[in-house]
Design a protein around this motif. Structure first.
Motif, PDB file in Angstrom:
ATOM      1  N   TYR A   1       0.867  -1.174   0.000  1.00 10.94           N
ATOM      2  CA  TYR A   1       0.000   0.000   0.000  1.00 10.94           C
ATOM      3  C   TYR A   1       0.907   1.228   0.000  1.00 10.94           C
ATOM      4  O   TYR A   1       2.086   1.142   0.372  1.00 10.94           O
ATOM      5  N   ARG A   2       0.352   2.366  -0.405  1.00  6.30           N
ATOM      6  CA  ARG A   2       1.143   3.585  -0.295  1.00  6.30           C
ATOM      7  C   ARG A   2       0.267   4.720   0.215  1.00  6.30           C
ATOM      8  O   ARG A   2      -0.962   4.703   0.081  1.00  6.30           O
ATOM      9  N   GLN A   3       0.947   5.711   0.801  1.00  6.49           N
ATOM     10  CA  GLN A   3       0.247   6.887   1.316  1.00  6.49           C
ATOM     11  C   GLN A   3       1.032   8.124   0.916  1.00  6.49           C
ATOM     12  O   GLN A   3       2.113   8.387   1.461  1.00  6.49           O
ATOM     13  N   ILE A   4       0.505   8.847  -0.047  1.00  9.42           N
ATOM     14  CA  ILE A   4       1.085  10.141  -0.397  1.00  9.42           C
ATOM     15  C   ILE A   4       0.773  11.102   0.746  1.00  9.42           C
ATOM     16  O   ILE A   4      -0.314  11.044   1.336  1.00  9.42           O
ATOM     17  N   LEU A   5       1.727  11.984   1.054  1.00  8.70           N
ATOM     18  CA  LEU A   5       1.594  12.871   2.200  1.00  8.70           C
ATOM     19  C   LEU A   5       0.263  13.612   2.183  1.00  8.70           C
ATOM     20  O   LEU A   5      -0.091  14.260   1.194  1.00  8.70           O
ATOM     21  N   GLY A   6      -0.488  13.468   3.276  1.00  9.03           N
ATOM     22  CA  GLY A   6      -1.757  14.176   3.401  1.00  9.03           C
ATOM     23  C   GLY A   6      -2.928  13.506   2.714  1.00  9.03           C
ATOM     24  O   GLY A   6      -4.046  14.031   2.748  1.00  9.03           O
ATOM     25  N   GLN A   7      -2.674  12.354   2.093  1.00  7.67           N
ATOM     26  CA  GLN A   7      -3.745  11.669   1.381  1.00  7.67           C
ATOM     27  C   GLN A   7      -4.031  10.311   2.012  1.00  7.67           C
ATOM     28  O   GLN A   7      -3.406   9.922   2.990  1.00  7.67           O
ATOM     29  N   LYS A   8      -4.992   9.597   1.453  1.00  6.53           N
ATOM     30  CA  LYS A   8      -5.389   8.329   2.061  1.00  6.53           C
ATOM     31  C   LYS A   8      -4.421   7.208   1.689  1.00  6.53           C
ATOM     32  O   LYS A   8      -3.669   7.292   0.721  1.00  6.53           O
ATOM     33  N   VAL A   9      -4.463   6.162   2.504  1.00  2.00           N
ATOM     34  CA  VAL A   9      -3.683   4.961   2.207  1.00  2.00           C
ATOM     35  C   VAL A   9      -4.346   4.250   1.025  1.00  2.00           C
ATOM     36  O   VAL A   9      -5.554   4.016   1.033  1.00  2.00           O
TER      37      VAL A   9
END
Lengths: 113, 115
Positions: free
Chosen positions: B35-43
């Motif tokens: 999984y990834r999470q861009i800063l300030g966004q959802k997983v």
């Protein structure tokens, strides 16, 4: 398509006060529902999950959540929070025929002394 | 308590470079995820992997991404030619069973910064 909405990006609360973190989902099929917690500089940890059966689910650290199918909600609650509960909380949904989790944007719970 | 471990914890790379993020899942688990999470966004879900093949992938997981379980213990995510928008926290997870009945155990994440 599934989606998860966490309306509150931040929830400030004083220690020993009750808290509710809101989560609503949309899906056209049966779903499984989850709450994960992320403490600073750590990975995601499962708090609780709803698969079937009783709509009130109890998790770790005194948290509980109630599945409400008619309102498509799965709000997380704790009757008395502690400073150590300060963290980011993520609601997630999964359809029964997949192992993919769809996450909400998260709610930052900040507990003040 | 068994845990999922990820390396590196933080990697800075130049745009266009190849990056490999490594994960050691819990030893008796059979299902693996990124999984990834861009800063300030959802997983966001990237990919699931079972029995040495991809079982499901998202539209984010394009030809620039690949996964591998090279030696029975490591589970890697490779990004062939990084772009600025690949900057994110990447989480590995593993599970003993498939489907929601199987709890996902997440690692602490690898932060990728693309310059």
């Amino acid at each position: 398509a599934q989606s998860v909405t966490q309306l509150d990006s931040q929830v400030p609360v004083f220690e020993e006060a009750p808290v509710e973190l809101r989560c609503n989902y949309s899906s056209s099929v049966s779903v499984y529902l989850f709450w994960y917690v992320q403490y600073p500089n750590q990975g995601l940890q499962l708090l609780l999950k709803y698969l079937s059966g009783s709509t009130l689910v109890k998790g770790i650290n005194g948290f509980e959540a109630e599945f409400n199918k008619s309102q498509t909600s799965f709000h997380l609650r704790k009757p008395s929070v502690h400073i150590s509960d300060t963290a980011e909380y993520f609601c997630a949904v999964s359809e029964s025929n997949t192992d993919k989790l769809i996450f909400g944007t998260g709610t930052r719970l900040q507990v003040f002394p | 308590e068994p845990e999922v471990t990820q390396t590196p914890s933080h990697q800075v790379t130049q745009m266009g470079q190849e990056v490999i993020l490594r994960c050691v899942p819990i030893s008796n688990h059979l299902y693996f995820y990124w999984y990834r999470q861009i800063l300030g966004q959802k997983v966001e879900f990237l990919v699931s992997f079972y029995n040495n093949e991809i079982s499901e992938k998202s539209e984010i997981f394009d030809d620039q991404f690949s996964v591998e379980r090279p030696d029975g213990s490591n589970f890697t995510l490779k990004i062939r030619s990084t772009k600025l928008e690949d900057s994110a926290m990447y989480f590995c997870a593993s599970s003993a069973w498939t489907g929601a009945a199987g709890e996902l155990f997440f690692g602490e994440g690898s932060r990728l910064t693309v310059l």
